[in-house]
Scaffold this motif. Structure first.
Motif, short mmCIF file in Angstrom:
data_model
loop_
_atom_site.label_atom_id
_atom_site.label_comp_id
_atom_site.label_asym_id
_atom_site.label_seq_id
_atom_site.Cartn_x
_atom_site.Cartn_y
_atom_site.Cartn_z
N GLY A 103 11.31 -1.39 1.44
CA GLY A 103 10.02 -1.06 0.83
C GLY A 103 9.80 -1.81 -0.47
O GLY A 103 8.69 -2.28 -0.75
N LYS A 104 10.86 -1.96 -1.25
CA LYS A 104 10.75 -2.71 -2.51
C LYS A 104 10.43 -4.18 -2.24
O LYS A 104 9.64 -4.79 -2.96
CB LYS A 104 12.05 -2.58 -3.30
CG LYS A 104 12.01 -3.25 -4.67
CD LYS A 104 13.30 -3.02 -5.43
CE LYS A 104 13.24 -3.66 -6.82
NZ LYS A 104 14.48 -3.44 -7.59
N SER A 105 11.04 -4.74 -1.20
CA SER A 105 10.77 -6.14 -0.84
C SER A 105 9.32 -6.31 -0.41
O SER A 105 8.66 -7.28 -0.80
CB SER A 105 11.72 -6.58 0.27
OG SER A 105 11.42 -7.89 0.70
N ILE A 106 8.82 -5.38 0.39
CA ILE A 106 7.42 -5.44 0.82
C ILE A 106 6.49 -5.30 -0.38
O ILE A 106 5.48 -6.00 -0.49
CB ILE A 106 7.14 -4.33 1.86
CG1 ILE A 106 7.98 -4.56 3.11
CG2 ILE A 106 5.66 -4.30 2.23
CD1 ILE A 106 7.98 -3.39 4.07
N PHE A 107 6.83 -4.39 -1.28
CA PHE A 107 6.03 -4.21 -2.50
C PHE A 107 5.97 -5.50 -3.31
O PHE A 107 4.90 -5.90 -3.79
CB PHE A 107 6.62 -3.08 -3.35
CG PHE A 107 5.86 -2.79 -4.60
CD1 PHE A 107 4.87 -1.82 -4.62
CD2 PHE A 107 6.11 -3.49 -5.79
CE1 PHE A 107 4.14 -1.55 -5.78
CE2 PHE A 107 5.39 -3.23 -6.94
CZ PHE A 107 4.40 -2.26 -6.93
N SER A 143 5.48 -6.40 -11.04
CA SER A 143 6.79 -6.29 -10.40
C SER A 143 7.47 -4.97 -10.73
O SER A 143 8.29 -4.47 -9.95
CB SER A 143 7.68 -7.46 -10.83
OG SER A 143 7.83 -7.47 -12.25
N SER A 144 7.13 -4.38 -11.88
CA SER A 144 7.72 -3.09 -12.26
C SER A 144 6.86 -1.91 -11.80
O SER A 144 7.22 -0.76 -12.05
CB SER A 144 7.89 -3.02 -13.77
OG SER A 144 6.63 -3.09 -14.43
N LEU A 162 0.02 -4.88 7.31
CA LEU A 162 1.43 -4.50 7.33
C LEU A 162 1.84 -3.73 8.58
O LEU A 162 3.00 -3.76 8.98
CB LEU A 162 1.76 -3.66 6.10
CG LEU A 162 1.59 -4.34 4.74
CD1 LEU A 162 1.86 -3.34 3.61
CD2 LEU A 162 2.50 -5.55 4.61
N GLY A 163 0.88 -3.04 9.19
CA GLY A 163 1.24 -2.16 10.28
C GLY A 163 1.73 -0.82 9.75
O GLY A 163 1.97 -0.64 8.55
N ASP A 164 1.92 0.14 10.67
CA ASP A 164 2.26 1.50 10.25
C ASP A 164 3.64 1.59 9.61
O ASP A 164 3.80 2.20 8.55
CB ASP A 164 2.18 2.43 11.46
CG ASP A 164 2.47 3.88 11.08
OD1 ASP A 164 1.58 4.52 10.48
OD2 ASP A 164 3.58 4.36 11.37
N THR A 165 4.67 0.98 10.24
CA THR A 165 6.03 1.16 9.74
C THR A 165 6.23 0.53 8.38
O THR A 165 6.81 1.14 7.47
CB THR A 165 7.03 0.57 10.75
OG1 THR A 165 6.83 1.17 12.02
CG2 THR A 165 8.46 0.82 10.29
N ARG A 166 5.75 -0.70 8.21
CA ARG A 166 5.91 -1.35 6.90
C ARG A 166 5.09 -0.62 5.83
O ARG A 166 5.51 -0.55 4.68
CB ARG A 166 5.50 -2.82 7.00
CG ARG A 166 6.61 -3.72 7.50
CD ARG A 166 6.18 -5.16 7.61
NE ARG A 166 5.43 -5.41 8.83
CZ ARG A 166 4.96 -6.59 9.19
NH1 ARG A 166 5.14 -7.64 8.40
NH2 ARG A 166 4.31 -6.74 10.32
#
Length: 311
Positions: free
Chosen positions: A131-135, A145-146, A284-288
């Protein structure tokens, strides 16, 4: 592309390729009366002779092969104006094909998290890492970024949520986006309370949050309260606590997305604000979307004992 430009491109390409072919043939041809390659009669210093030897046949044939390849390439991939080519290739088609392969690989990575609740994903260190990578790739452009936001972009690390901070509400925000509109009330207020009406409302809003107490005018705040209850109460409520159903912010807390100075509030009230959070569900789709929503939710919720944080 018009028909005229289409034919212009075709003729220009053919002229260049055929012209290169003719030039190669013409310059490599020996004519009657030409001196032999080593009989140019050009000498320097008595023992230095200039030769005029032709290019090797393999080199010349290599040029011809390159020209034939160019014709084949243009006919297969489509380089003659709007001609699509025998291969029906297009950059869009190749992009879509590669994207489909990449998405299939991503689906395998995200499959274990499909359909899981946001607060459940938030307890999974690997899910939070994803999730952090997608963010970072999607959301950090606006929120930083924070995730602390900026002027006009909300801070996602505190407990203040204009549209609600429950797992379901955050997921809805990510999937479907939000659009917050603060109308321009400057002219309306001036018509109701005179040229200083906006400043009266600012005084009352500051009083709601007990801000700027030393410079507050009780008279201005009292005038502002009347104006507030005539216009602003519909969205922000009589007590100024806002309404998460319409994204109306709480005016009594310490957070001001556009600033709480008199200048910032004057701009907000007079000219309005229009903030848009894009809908990322189709991208992103539902899961991402669930993974990034879980990461955002985790930023303002401490992990349970015994779990690790991916922050």
């Amino acid at each position: 592309m018009t028909t005229a430009w289409n034919w212009y491109v075709i003729v220009l390409i053919l002229f260049n390729l055929l012209g290169i072919t003719w030039l190669l043939w013409w310059t490599s041809k020996r004519r009657p009366g030409d001196p032999k390659p080593d009989e140019t009669s050009h000498y320097w210093d008595g023992d230095i002779t200039e030769y005029n030897k032709p290019m090797p046949r393999w080199w010349i044939n290599g040029f011809y092969i390159a020209i034939v390849f160019a014709f084949g390439y243009l006919f297969w991939y489509g380089g003659f104006g709007t001609y699509q080519g025998f291969g029906h290739w297009s950059s869009k088609g190749e992009h879509d094909q590669e994207a489909a392969i990449a998405n299939a690989q991503l689906e395998k990575t995200f499959a274990p998290y499909k359909g899981q609740a946001i607060d459940v994903l938030a307890q999974n260190p690997q899910a939070l890492k994803l999730g952090k990578s997608i963010f970072a790739n999607t959301c950090s452009t606006c929120h930083g970024s924070s995730a602390k936001g900026a002027v006009g972009y909300p801070n996602l690390t505190d407990q203040i949520w204009h549209w609600g901070g429950s797992p379901e509400q955050i997921l809805h925000t990510v999937l479907n986006g939000r659009e917050g509109v603060m109308p321009a009330w400057g002219k309306t207020l001036q018509g109701m309370g005179g040229p200083d009406a906006v400043d009266y409302v600012i005084a009352y809003v500051h009083q709601l949050g007990d801000k700027d107490a030393s410079a507050r005018s009780d008279y201005a705040a009292a005038r502002g309260k009347t104006l507030y209850e005539g216009i602003c109460v519909a969205c922000h409520g009589k007590d100024g606590k806002g309404d998460q159903k319409v994204g109306a912010p709480d005016l009594t807390d310490s957070y001001w997305m556009y600033g709480d100075s008199r200048e910032a509030l004057r701009e907000t009230i007079s000219n309005g604000r229009h903030g848009v959070m894009p809908a990322w569900g189709t991208v992103l789709g539902d899961t991402r979307s669930r993974l990034v929503a879980a990461y955002v939710w985790s930023l303002s919720h401490s992990p349970k004992p015994g779990t690790q944080s991916a922050q």
